[in-house]
Enzyme design. Structure first.
Site, short mmCIF file in Angstrom:
data_model
loop_
_atom_site.label_atom_id
_atom_site.label_comp_id
_atom_site.label_asym_id
_atom_site.label_seq_id
_atom_site.Cartn_x
_atom_site.Cartn_y
_atom_site.Cartn_z
CG ASP A 196 -5.34 2.28 -6.05
OD1 ASP A 196 -5.81 2.33 -4.90
OD2 ASP A 196 -4.39 1.52 -6.34
CB SER A 197 -2.73 4.57 -3.14
OG SER A 197 -2.95 3.18 -3.13
CB CYS A 211 -7.75 3.66 -3.18
SG CYS A 211 -6.66 3.49 -1.78
CD GLU A 246 2.64 -2.06 -5.34
OE1 GLU A 246 3.72 -1.49 -5.54
OE2 GLU A 246 1.53 -1.49 -5.45
CB CYS A 250 -6.49 -4.35 0.27
SG CYS A 250 -4.93 -3.67 -0.35
CG HIS A 305 -2.10 -4.33 -3.85
ND1 HIS A 305 -2.68 -3.09 -3.84
CD2 HIS A 305 -0.86 -4.17 -4.37
CE1 HIS A 305 -1.82 -2.21 -4.33
NE2 HIS A 305 -0.71 -2.84 -4.65
N1 DGL Z 1 -4.90 0.83 -2.73
C1 DGL Z 1 -4.76 0.56 -1.32
C2 DGL Z 1 -6.09 0.00 -0.79
O1 DGL Z 1 -6.89 -0.54 -1.53
C3 DGL Z 1 -3.64 -0.41 -1.04
C4 DGL Z 1 -2.28 0.20 -1.24
C5 DGL Z 1 -2.00 1.36 -0.30
O2 DGL Z 1 -1.76 1.14 0.91
O3 DGL Z 1 -2.01 2.47 -0.78
O4 DGL Z 1 -6.34 0.08 0.37
#
Ligand code: DGL
Length: 279
Positions: free
Chosen positions: A10-11, A73, A152, A184, A186
Site C-alpha cells: 500500500d502507499s 491500495c 491518519e 480507500c 482508510h
Molecule cells: N492507500 C490509498 C488508497 O487506498 C489512500 C492513501 C493515499 O492517497 O495514498 O487509495
C-alpha cells in the site's frame, strides 16, 4: 502446496486493513507487507508516478520470493493493476473487482456510491466496472481527499470528521443509495461515522474483506496454498520511519505491532537513500 509468502503493498499504513483480513481468513499463510510511507499519499499523484512506485514495490516483493502480490491500495489498484500484471510473473490481485462484486451481490441493488481519493475517482475504474456488470445501475462517485489525513491524525471521533463527512457525503445521502463502496484503505476506520451519517438502508462495502476472499480463491484455484500445520508469519517493510508506521498502523491492523519485524528499506531496496542514485 507452496510455502512462499504473499506480498501485500500500500502507499502507507492503510493496507494493514487488508493484512488484518488476510490473517483472519488465511491464518497459515506467511505475509510480507510493504508500506510506502515515504511517498504517501498516492491519491493526489499522477498516473506515471503511481505506476512507477507500484512497480518498484512489486519488484521488491518479488525479490522476497512472494507467490502473489496483493495491491491493497485502491489508488494503485485503479491506476496500475493491469500494468503490474503485465510486468509480473506472479498473480497480482487488486481491491477493485472484489469491492465491485460485493456491492452488486444483491440483485436489487441499483444505486451505488463510490468514495475514494482524487486519483481513484478520476480514473473511473470503479464506475466503469460497476456499469459493465450492471448497465442500469446509477453510480455516484465522490473524491474525499481530506478523509485520509483525518484518519491518519486520529481525528475520527471529532467535529472535524463530522464536518468533512457532511461536506462530502451530503449529496450522496440525498441519492438514496443501496450501497456505498469505501474505495480507500482508510475509510473502513470511518465506517461507523459514515453509517451514522447516511442512516439505515445503505450497505457499506469494505473491500478488505472481499479482497481476502478473492486471495483465498486464487490460492486454491492455482493450488498454491501454504502449509496448514503452523501459524503464518508476518514481515513489515516501510520506506520511512518504522516507529511512525507502528504508531499510526495499529488501528488499521487492529492489534499492537510490537511483535512485528519492521525494516527500513529506503536505501537498500528502493535505491532512493543518500548513498544511492537520486530520483
Ligand atoms: N492507500 C490509498 C488508497 O487506498 C489512500 C492513501 C493515499 O492517497 O495514498 O487509495
Amino acid at each position: 502446496m507452496d510455502d512462499r509468502p504473499i506480498g501485500v503493498f500500500d502507499s502507507g499504513v492503510g493496507g494493514l486493513t487488508v493484512v488484518k483480513e488476510l490473517r483472519t481468513q488465511l491464518p497459515h499463510e506467511d505475509l510480507i507487507y510493504f508500506g510506502d510511507t515515504a511517498r504517501v499519499p498516492y491519491g493526489s499523484k499522477s498516473v506515471p508516478v503511481i505506476r512507477r512506485f507500484s512497480l518498484e514495490i512489486t519488484r521488491f516483493l518479488e525479490s522476497q520470493r512472494v507467490k502473489m502480490v496483493v495491491v491493497a491500495c485502491n489508488t494503485a489498484s485503479a491506476l496500475a493493476l493491469d500494468f503490474l500484471r503485465r510486468q509480473s510473473s506472479v498473480p497480482v490481485i487488486g481491491v477493485i473487482d472484489p469491492g465491485v462484486r460485493a456491492a452488486l451481490a444483491h440483485e436489487q441493488v441499483r444505486a451505488v456510491g463510490v468514495i475514494g481519493t482524487q486519483a481513484t475517482i478520476r480514473s473511473e475504474a470503479y464506475q466503469s466496472r460497476l456499469l459493465r456488470l450492471r448497465a442500469d445501475c446509477q453510480v455516484v462517485a465522490k473524491a474525499c481527499p481530506l478523509l485520509v489525513p483525518i484518519v491518519e491524525e486520529n481525528l475520527v471521533a471529532t467535529p472535524i470528521a463530522t464536518l468533512a463527512l457532511e461536506m462530502y457525503l451530503a449529496e450522496l445521502r440525498d441519492r438514496r443509495l443501496d450501497a456505498l463502496i469505501l474505495a480507500c484503505t482508510h475509510y473502513p476506520l470511518l465506517k461507523e461515522a459514515i453509517a451514522a451519517f447516511l442512516g439505515t438502508g445503505v450497505t457499506l462495502i469494505d473491500s478488505a474483506e472481499e479482497t481476502a476472499r478473492e486471495v483465498t480463491e486464487v490460492l486454491q484455484a492455482r493450488r498454491i496454498t501454504g502449509p496448514a500445520d503452523r501459524p503464518g508469519t508476518e514481515e513489515f517493510y516501510v520506506s520511512d520511519s518504522p516507529e511512525a508506521f507502528m504508531r499510526v498502523g495499529e488501528p488499521f491492523l487492529g492489534r499492537p505491532m510490537r511483535q512485528v519485524f519492521v525494516e527500513h528499506v529506503w536505501k537498500r531496496d528502493l535505491g532512493l537513500g543518500p548513498d544511492a542514485t537520486p530520483l
